[in-house]
Design a protein around this motif. Structure first.
Motif, PDB file in Angstrom:
ATOM      1  N   MET A   1      77.348 132.445  68.697  1.00  0.00           N
ATOM      2  CA  MET A   1      78.227 131.535  68.389  1.00  0.00           C
ATOM      3  C   MET A   1      79.767 131.415  68.655  1.00  0.00           C
ATOM      4  SD  MET A   1      76.683 129.904  64.746  1.00  0.00           S
ATOM      5  CE  MET A   1      77.479 128.172  64.916  1.00  0.00           C
ATOM      6  N   ILE A   2      80.062 132.684  68.600  1.00  0.00           N
ATOM      7  CA  ILE A   2      81.262 132.808  68.972  1.00  0.00           C
ATOM      8  C   ILE A   2      81.659 132.945  70.534  1.00  0.00           C
ATOM      9  CG2 ILE A   2      83.349 134.923  69.195  1.00  0.00           C
ATOM     10  CD1 ILE A   2      82.669 135.503  66.288  1.00  0.00           C
ATOM     11  N   LEU A   3      80.673 133.638  71.074  1.00  0.00           N
ATOM     12  CA  LEU A   3      80.384 133.503  72.638  1.00  0.00           C
ATOM     13  C   LEU A   3      80.477 132.043  73.175  1.00  0.00           C
ATOM     14  CD1 LEU A   3      78.274 136.452  73.355  1.00  0.00           C
ATOM     15  CD2 LEU A   3      80.568 136.558  73.737  1.00  0.00           C
ATOM     16  N   ILE A   4      79.623 131.149  72.522  1.00  0.00           N
ATOM     17  CA  ILE A   4      79.692 129.925  72.756  1.00  0.00           C
ATOM     18  C   ILE A   4      80.970 129.097  72.678  1.00  0.00           C
ATOM     19  CG2 ILE A   4      78.221 127.646  72.607  1.00  0.00           C
ATOM     20  CD1 ILE A   4      75.856 129.208  71.756  1.00  0.00           C
TER      21      ILE A   4
ATOM     22  N   SER B   1      85.012 122.663  71.039  1.00  0.00           N
ATOM     23  CA  SER B   1      85.571 124.198  71.077  1.00  0.00           C
ATOM     24  C   SER B   1      85.876 124.366  69.461  1.00  0.00           C
ATOM     25  CB  SER B   1      86.774 124.511  72.224  1.00  0.00           C
ATOM     26  OG  SER B   1      87.746 123.532  71.449  1.00  0.00           O
ATOM     27  N   ILE B   2      86.425 123.460  68.765  1.00  0.00           N
ATOM     28  CA  ILE B   2      86.660 123.521  67.273  1.00  0.00           C
ATOM     29  C   ILE B   2      85.543 123.793  66.537  1.00  0.00           C
ATOM     30  CG2 ILE B   2      87.721 122.139  65.435  1.00  0.00           C
ATOM     31  CD1 ILE B   2      89.715 120.827  67.534  1.00  0.00           C
ATOM     32  N   GLY B   3      84.451 123.130  66.868  1.00  0.00           N
ATOM     33  CA  GLY B   3      83.162 123.292  66.166  1.00  0.00           C
ATOM     34  C   GLY B   3      83.090 122.955  64.751  1.00  0.00           C
ATOM     35  N   ILE B   4      83.544 121.739  64.644  1.00  0.00           N
ATOM     36  CA  ILE B   4      83.424 120.961  63.131  1.00  0.00           C
ATOM     37  C   ILE B   4      81.862 120.936  62.655  1.00  0.00           C
ATOM     38  CG2 ILE B   4      83.699 119.164  61.620  1.00  0.00           C
ATOM     39  CD1 ILE B   4      86.086 118.542  63.667  1.00  0.00           C
TER      40      ILE B   4
ATOM     41  N   GLY C   1      78.651 130.746  60.681  1.00  0.00           N
ATOM     42  CA  GLY C   1      77.683 131.396  60.871  1.00  0.00           C
ATOM     43  C   GLY C   1      77.753 132.953  60.702  1.00  0.00           C
ATOM     44  N   LEU C   2      78.787 133.444  60.996  1.00  0.00           N
ATOM     45  CA  LEU C   2      78.880 134.958  61.010  1.00  0.00           C
ATOM     46  C   LEU C   2      78.960 135.575  59.429  1.00  0.00           C
ATOM     47  CD1 LEU C   2      79.690 137.251  62.876  1.00  0.00           C
ATOM     48  CD2 LEU C   2      82.025 136.803  61.834  1.00  0.00           C
ATOM     49  N   ASN C   3      78.924 134.496  58.533  1.00  0.00           N
ATOM     50  CA  ASN C   3      78.642 134.861  57.136  1.00  0.00           C
ATOM     51  C   ASN C   3      77.261 135.021  56.622  1.00  0.00           C
ATOM     52  OD1 ASN C   3      81.676 134.901  56.445  1.00  0.00           O
ATOM     53  ND2 ASN C   3      81.442 132.617  56.118  1.00  0.00           N
ATOM     54  N   HIS C   4      76.407 134.131  57.439  1.00  0.00           N
ATOM     55  CA  HIS C   4      74.900 134.315  57.380  1.00  0.00           C
ATOM     56  C   HIS C   4      74.296 135.480  57.954  1.00  0.00           C
ATOM     57  CE1 HIS C   4      75.998 130.505  55.871  1.00  0.00           C
ATOM     58  NE2 HIS C   4      75.048 130.455  55.053  1.00  0.00           N
ATOM     59  N   SER C   5      74.753 135.845  59.204  1.00  0.00           N
ATOM     60  CA  SER C   5      74.123 136.749  60.213  1.00  0.00           C
ATOM     61  C   SER C   5      75.116 137.053  61.471  1.00  0.00           C
ATOM     62  CB  SER C   5      72.769 136.045  60.780  1.00  0.00           C
ATOM     63  OG  SER C   5      72.139 136.977  61.628  1.00  0.00           O
ATOM     64  N   VAL C   6      75.278 138.431  61.238  1.00  0.00           N
ATOM     65  CA  VAL C   6      76.390 138.810  62.437  1.00  0.00           C
ATOM     66  C   VAL C   6      75.753 138.487  63.722  1.00  0.00           C
ATOM     67  CG1 VAL C   6      77.365 140.917  63.234  1.00  0.00           C
ATOM     68  CG2 VAL C   6      77.105 140.533  60.476  1.00  0.00           C
ATOM     69  N   PRO C   7      74.601 138.676  63.962  1.00  0.00           N
ATOM     70  CA  PRO C   7      74.264 138.401  65.527  1.00  0.00           C
ATOM     71  C   PRO C   7      74.193 136.989  65.914  1.00  0.00           C
ATOM     72  CG  PRO C   7      72.430 139.971  64.476  1.00  0.00           C
ATOM     73  CD  PRO C   7      73.267 139.409  63.397  1.00  0.00           C
TER      74      PRO C   7
ATOM     75  N   SER D   1      78.570 124.535  68.749  1.00  0.00           N
ATOM     76  CA  SER D   1      78.934 126.034  68.163  1.00  0.00           C
ATOM     77  C   SER D   1      80.267 126.363  68.446  1.00  0.00           C
ATOM     78  CB  SER D   1      77.967 126.870  68.750  1.00  0.00           C
ATOM     79  OG  SER D   1      76.704 126.479  68.443  1.00  0.00           O
ATOM     80  N   GLY D   2      81.160 125.910  67.682  1.00  0.00           N
ATOM     81  CA  GLY D   2      82.758 125.952  68.066  1.00  0.00           C
ATOM     82  C   GLY D   2      83.033 127.216  67.121  1.00  0.00           C
ATOM     83  N   TRP D   3      84.579 127.324  66.972  1.00  0.00           N
ATOM     84  CA  TRP D   3      85.009 128.462  66.223  1.00  0.00           C
ATOM     85  C   TRP D   3      84.846 128.367  64.563  1.00  0.00           C
ATOM     86  CZ3 TRP D   3      86.152 132.487  69.097  1.00  0.00           C
ATOM     87  CH2 TRP D   3      86.514 132.344  70.447  1.00  0.00           C
ATOM     88  N   ILE D   4      84.999 127.300  64.177  1.00  0.00           N
ATOM     89  CA  ILE D   4      84.711 126.962  62.701  1.00  0.00           C
ATOM     90  C   ILE D   4      83.116 127.153  62.304  1.00  0.00           C
ATOM     91  CG2 ILE D   4      84.695 125.443  60.745  1.00  0.00           C
ATOM     92  CD1 ILE D   4      87.179 124.039  62.132  1.00  0.00           C
TER      93      ILE D   4
END
Length: 336
Positions: free
Chosen positions: A267-270, A239-242, A256-262, A248-251
């Motif tokens: 990944m946020i849902l995961i 869930s931390i996502g190092i 990934g949100l900086n590269h592609s919003v979709p 696909s954790g929070w980090i």
């Protein structure tokens, strides 16, 4: 003498009627008008002169006044003895129903064994033409006591949710790898985690839990607790996502949100799924531990079961027999 007693004093003309005395007659004439009609035994007042007397009002047939309570009277409350007897009857009824369900479960188990000629593995449910057959036998309604069936079903559904989350993590890491090729390691590790954790989680913590509730085994309870607490730690790390750990954790999702919003949204849902897994795992761990305390299991029983299981193992028995034989032969040779 007798003539004096028999004589009427009012018959004497000289002695007149006392009510006809002039003084009395004068007072009566001077009285206010209407006073002679006044009756002290009635509620009415004397009628003045020249006024017609009032007629009495007709008497109403009224009911006696009854006070009505402002609140409804409290319902009939049973005494403590009656309440205790009712609770005891309900407890006995629940116990009888539980025993009846347990007997029904055992009867269905015996029927299934007699029809099939023994237990046949039925999990995972694979087609008959599949080259690999089922590896385990699983029937919660037959193997697990009634009071534990709901908990075992929840743990089975939690394992399925765990498998689905790992598959979603694989898809999320693939999408992250597509928008940023530098994260190929994460995609490769996500495949490894899916192929490794899916069967291992079923064998290492779900099956021990299933067997613990089926046979009331203290050793299997301890095996479940040890592996499941490790599984909870893995959920927290995922869930931390190092970055570089294949999760696909929070980090990782924020990166990934900086590269592609979709891709970042996926990944946020995961990451939310991994967090939900960690929370539900902790809740079910506490629930199973509470049930474990009510079953009478203990660490001493776990040690005895382990020792009994080891000594009843044919491989261990063969090895022990061979070691004993060799030791006896060596001692005999030394004496010679």
């Amino acid at each position: 003498m007798s003539g004096g007693f028999d004589s009427n004093p009012f018959a004497d003309p000289e002695i007149s009627n006392p009510f006809q005395d002039p003084s009395v007659t004068q007072v009566r004439q001077a009285a206010p008008p209407g006073l002679e009609e006044y009756n002290p035994f009635t509620d009415g007042k004397p009628t003045p002169g020249g006024v017609a007397p009032k007629t009495a009002a007709p008497t109403l047939n009224t009911q006696p006044a009854i006070m009505k309570p402002t609140e409804e009277p409290p319902a009939y409350s049973q005494s403590q003895e009656q309440s205790g007897a009712a609770a005891e009857l309900l407890r006995r009824q629940e116990e009888l129903e539980r025993k009846a369900a347990e007997l029904d479960r055992r009867e269905r188990e015996m029927q299934s064994l007699s029809v099939s000629g023994g237990r046949k593995n039925n999990w995972p449910p694979l087609p008959e033409k599949f080259p690999v057959g089922p590896c385990f036998y699983q029937d919660i309604t037959v193997d697990i006591p009634v009071e534990f069936q709901k908990t075992v079903k929840i743990m089975y559904y939690l394992w399925m949710f765990h498998t689905g989350t790992l598959l979603a993590n694989l898809v999320g890491c693939l999408a992250w790898f597509c928008v940023d090729p530098s994260h190929g390691v994460d995609f490769g590790l996500s495949i490894l985690w899916f192929l490794l954790f899916t069967p291992c989680s079923f064998v290492c913590w779900y099956r021990p839990l299933y067997g613990a509730f089926r046979s009331d085994s203290s050793f299997k309870f301890f095996a479940f607790f040890f592996v499941y607490i490790c599984q909870f730690g893995v959920y927290v790390l995922q869930s931390i996502g190092i970055a570089g750990w294949g999760a696909s954790g929070w980090i990782s999702a924020l990166t990934g949100l900086n590269h592609s919003v979709p891709v970042g949204i996926i990944m946020i849902l995961i990451a939310a799924l991994f967090t939900s897994l960690a929370v539900m795992s902790l809740i079910m761990f506490k629930k199973v531990h509470g049930m474990y305390r009510t079953t009478g299991a203990s660490f001493e029983k776990a040690q005895q079961e382990f020792a009994t299981g080891v000594m009843s193992n044919k491989t261990v028995q063969t090895a022990a027999a061979n070691a004993t034989t060799r030791a006896a032969q060596g001692a005999f040779k030394e004496q010679i």
